[in-house]
Design an enzyme around this catalytic site. Structure first.
Site, PDB file in Angstrom:
ATOM      1  N   LEU A   1      10.929 -20.785  -4.002  1.00  0.00           N
ATOM      2  CA  LEU A   1       9.916 -19.861  -3.469  1.00  0.00           C
ATOM      3  C   LEU A   1       8.658 -19.844  -4.348  1.00  0.00           C
ATOM      4  O   LEU A   1       8.756 -19.778  -5.581  1.00  0.00           O
ATOM      5  CB  LEU A   1      10.510 -18.443  -3.435  1.00  0.00           C
ATOM      6  CG  LEU A   1       9.543 -17.310  -3.079  1.00  0.00           C
ATOM      7  CD1 LEU A   1       9.253 -17.291  -1.583  1.00  0.00           C
ATOM      8  CD2 LEU A   1      10.101 -15.952  -3.515  1.00  0.00           C
TER       9      LEU A   1
ATOM     10  N   HIS B   1       2.964   3.229  -8.889  1.00  0.00           N
ATOM     11  CA  HIS B   1       2.750   1.811  -9.202  1.00  0.00           C
ATOM     12  C   HIS B   1       3.965   1.219  -9.925  1.00  0.00           C
ATOM     13  O   HIS B   1       4.375   0.094  -9.672  1.00  0.00           O
ATOM     14  CB  HIS B   1       1.488   1.628 -10.060  1.00  0.00           C
ATOM     15  CG  HIS B   1       0.237   2.076  -9.350  1.00  0.00           C
ATOM     16  ND1 HIS B   1      -0.025   1.742  -8.049  1.00  0.00           N
ATOM     17  CD2 HIS B   1      -0.814   2.823  -9.766  1.00  0.00           C
ATOM     18  CE1 HIS B   1      -1.186   2.271  -7.680  1.00  0.00           C
ATOM     19  NE2 HIS B   1      -1.683   2.937  -8.702  1.00  0.00           N
TER      20      HIS B   1
ATOM     21  N   ASP C   1       0.834  -1.206   0.000  1.00  0.00           N
ATOM     22  CA  ASP C   1       0.000   0.000   0.000  1.00  0.00           C
ATOM     23  C   ASP C   1       0.868   1.256   0.000  1.00  0.00           C
ATOM     24  O   ASP C   1       1.982   1.248   0.526  1.00  0.00           O
ATOM     25  CB  ASP C   1      -0.902  -0.030   1.244  1.00  0.00           C
ATOM     26  CG  ASP C   1      -2.037   0.973   1.146  1.00  0.00           C
ATOM     27  OD1 ASP C   1      -2.279   1.513   0.046  1.00  0.00           O
ATOM     28  OD2 ASP C   1      -2.692   1.226   2.173  1.00  0.00           O
TER      29      ASP C   1
HETATM   30  C1  FPP Z   1      -1.888   0.273  -3.282  1.00  0.00           C
HETATM   31  O1  FPP Z   1      -1.390   1.568  -3.368  1.00  0.00           O
HETATM   32  C2  FPP Z   1      -1.356  -0.518  -4.346  1.00  0.00           C
HETATM   33  C3  FPP Z   1      -2.093  -1.048  -5.348  1.00  0.00           C
HETATM   34  C4  FPP Z   1      -3.536  -0.934  -5.466  1.00  0.00           C
HETATM   35  C5  FPP Z   1      -1.454  -1.777  -6.426  1.00  0.00           C
HETATM   36  C6  FPP Z   1      -0.321  -2.616  -6.004  1.00  0.00           C
HETATM   37  C7  FPP Z   1       0.472  -2.965  -7.180  1.00  0.00           C
HETATM   38  C8  FPP Z   1       1.805  -2.939  -7.216  1.00  0.00           C
HETATM   39  C9  FPP Z   1       2.628  -2.604  -6.060  1.00  0.00           C
HETATM   40  C10 FPP Z   1       2.538  -3.309  -8.391  1.00  0.00           C
HETATM   41  C11 FPP Z   1       2.203  -4.718  -8.731  1.00  0.00           C
HETATM   42  C12 FPP Z   1       3.215  -5.334  -9.488  1.00  0.00           C
HETATM   43  C13 FPP Z   1       3.081  -6.533 -10.018  1.00  0.00           C
HETATM   44  C14 FPP Z   1       4.259  -7.168 -10.569  1.00  0.00           C
HETATM   45  C15 FPP Z   1       1.796  -7.231 -10.114  1.00  0.00           C
HETATM   46  P1  FPP Z   1      -2.400   2.738  -3.558  1.00  0.00           P
HETATM   47  O2  FPP Z   1      -2.500   3.060  -4.997  1.00  0.00           O
HETATM   48  O3  FPP Z   1      -3.717   2.383  -2.932  1.00  0.00           O
HETATM   49  O4  FPP Z   1      -1.703   3.878  -2.778  1.00  0.00           O
HETATM   50  P2  FPP Z   1      -2.412   5.039  -1.940  1.00  0.00           P
HETATM   51  O5  FPP Z   1      -3.149   4.377  -0.819  1.00  0.00           O
HETATM   52  O6  FPP Z   1      -1.257   5.836  -1.469  1.00  0.00           O
HETATM   53  O7  FPP Z   1      -3.309   5.773  -2.859  1.00  0.00           O
END
Ligand code: FPP
Length: 258
Positions: free
Chosen positions: A148, A54, A37
């Site tokens: 893993l 992201h 997050d």
């Molecule tokens: C939450 O941050 C994150 C997500 C909804 C997406 C997570 C995805 C990745 C970390 C990349 C994935 C990579 C692969 C290889 C599948 P947020 O956007 O909710 O952040 P915020 O709470 O600060 O708005």
């Protein structure tokens, strides 16, 4: 001050007083699950669009995978997209849906070389074809790997997973294959998408939020929880090692006494 009490404080307390310890090779959590997050907030902090967060989050996925592998963790489950994330702006959703593909294009050969097995859990129905294709190729090409297990929760929601699993069990009852009395915890676990994986020993959430957000609700019943203020793109090998060291200091009681 610490030195004065060294003779009567235990090794555990001593370690706690002298800051984060290095994880030991014993009692490594078998299964770590992570709620990644804070991508958006990280990008905002730097004055950049959310998608940059992201994109950087993808690099943190690589760091976490390497760090988990190095420690001898058997299963790493990453919450990459929830069933609730569809409500985000279309451009952001499209971007998130391209990330697995991009990650695998960059990393699959290395994952194969490292004997990592890629898996996926979540609802495959409404994922774009290109996302599915990349994930299917990765799961197929790594299915015999014995290292893993890197498990992506993609379009995943725990309540939905439970509903699906319970429906399947109910169908067996309806068809007379089992009786209602046969339903037990093992049967429910086996009907979830985490299938044969053990429950997470350690659940990590980044970005300072203290919520579970519909993630593996059944499976985390006895998981140790570890939270950090670091945003996901900042997550490093050291964070994972710190979480594991903290896990190793805790005593898991499973509701009993130790
Ligand atoms: C939450 O941050 C994150 C997500 C909804 C997406 C997570 C995805 C990745 C970390 C990349 C994935 C990579 C692969 C290889 C599948 P947020 O956007 O909710 O952040 P915020 O709470 O600060 O708005």
């Amino acid at each position: 001050m610490i030195n004065r009490f060294r003779s009567w404080i235990g090794p555990k307390e001593r370690e706690q007083m002298s800051g984060p310890a290095e994880p030991s090779a014993e009692n490594v959590p078998q299964h770590i699950a992570i709620i990644m997050d804070g991508n958006g907030r990280w990008a905002k902090k730097l004055g950049m669009p959310r998608i940059v967060g992201h994109q950087s989050g993808m690099k943190a996925v690589k760091r976490a995978t390497i760090a988990a592998d190095e420690l001898g963790v058997r299963y790493l489950t990453l919450y990459a997209f929830s069933t609730e994330n569809w409500s985000r702006p279309k451009e952001e959703v499209d971007f998130l849906m391209r990330l697995p593909q991009e990650f695998l294009a960059l990393e699959l050969e290395e994952l194969i070389a490292k004997n990592v097995q890629v898996r996926m859990m979540g609802n495959m129905e409404n994922l774009p074809e290109h996302t599915l294709k990349a994930m299917r190729e990765a799961t197929r090409r790594t299915q015999d790997n014995t290292g893993l297990v890197l498990n992506f929760a993609l379009n995943y929601g725990a309540r939905r997973e439970l509903v699906e699993g319970i429906r399947e069990i109910a169908r067996s009852v309806e068809a007379g294959r089992i009786r209602a009395e046969d339903i037990d915890q093992e049967m429910i676990s086996a009907h979830l998408q985490s299938g044969d994986m053990p429950d997470p020993d350690l659940l990590i959430r980044t970005s300072g939020e203290l919520r579970i957000s519909n993630f593996m609700l059944w499976q985390i019943a006895y998981s140790e929880l570890w939270f950090t203020d670091a945003y996901w793109p900042e997550f490093s090998r050291e964070h994972l090692r710190e979480a594991v060291a903290e896990y190793q200091r805790r005593t898991r009681r499973y509701g009993g006494l130790k």
